[in-house]
Design a protein around this motif. Structure first.
Motif, PDB file in Angstrom:
ATOM      1  N   GLU A   1      -2.016   4.382   6.480  1.00  0.00           N
ATOM      2  CA  GLU A   1      -3.334   3.833   6.131  1.00  0.00           C
ATOM      3  C   GLU A   1      -3.998   4.570   4.976  1.00  0.00           C
ATOM      4  O   GLU A   1      -4.806   3.991   4.260  1.00  0.00           O
ATOM      5  CB  GLU A   1      -4.249   3.851   7.357  1.00  0.00           C
ATOM      6  N   SER A   2      -3.647   5.844   4.762  1.00  0.00           N
ATOM      7  CA  SER A   2      -4.260   6.597   3.670  1.00  0.00           C
ATOM      8  C   SER A   2      -3.450   6.553   2.382  1.00  0.00           C
ATOM      9  O   SER A   2      -3.825   7.171   1.390  1.00  0.00           O
ATOM     10  CB  SER A   2      -4.486   8.052   4.101  1.00  0.00           C
TER      11      SER A   2
ATOM     12  N   ARG B   1       0.683   6.411  11.540  1.00  0.00           N
ATOM     13  CA  ARG B   1      -0.384   5.458  11.216  1.00  0.00           C
ATOM     14  C   ARG B   1      -1.344   6.012  10.162  1.00  0.00           C
ATOM     15  O   ARG B   1      -1.656   5.346   9.167  1.00  0.00           O
ATOM     16  CB  ARG B   1      -1.147   5.095  12.482  1.00  0.00           C
ATOM     17  N   GLY B   2      -1.839   7.215  10.372  1.00  0.00           N
ATOM     18  CA  GLY B   2      -2.799   7.814   9.440  1.00  0.00           C
ATOM     19  C   GLY B   2      -2.240   7.944   8.041  1.00  0.00           C
ATOM     20  O   GLY B   2      -2.924   7.651   7.055  1.00  0.00           O
TER      21      GLY B   2
END
Length: 121
Positions: free
Chosen positions: A26-27, A22-23
């Motif tokens: 999203e980045s 996820r991180g």
């Protein structure tokens, strides 16, 4: 008139492990957010994505023939006659409208509708 436009502008379809990646997703540059509906992640079944890919073909371009013909059945998609199947009786290209035959209260009735408000039946 021919033009090319995205079917899902601004969307990127990706398969990833949400808890662990996820991180990173999203980045990623250009990603604003992962789509959600309330607390639920937006997901698509794999067969839906496969259908998009097979329909689009190698070039990822789908050609839609929007030429309407006299005698062609179409569905009205907007307005008070939405959902009604009608038959084209005249194409009025200069006005981007068509004339269709409607069975209204047991009587045939011709009316004009914008081309953009119908889809082939």
């Amino acid at each position: 008139m021919w033009f090319v436009e995205a079917m899902f502008p601004g969307y990127l379809f990706a398969r990833f492990c949400y808890p662990t990646q996820r991180g990173a997703v999203e980045s990623t540059h250009g990603i604003r957010a992962i789509l959600r509906f309330g607390d639920c992640l937006a997901t698509l079944p794999e067969d839906t994505i496969a259908a998009f890919q097979s329909h689009a073909g190698v070039d990822a371009v789908i050609t839609i023939d929007s030429s309407l013909q006299i005698g062609q059945p179409v569905h009205i998609i907007e307005g008070p006659f939405r959902g009604l199947e009608v038959v084209i009786t005249q194409v009025l290209p200069a006005r981007e409208r068509i004339r269709v035959l409607v069975d209204f209260l047991g009587r045939p009735l011709e009316m004009e509708v914008p081309e953009a408000k119908v889809l082939p039946a």
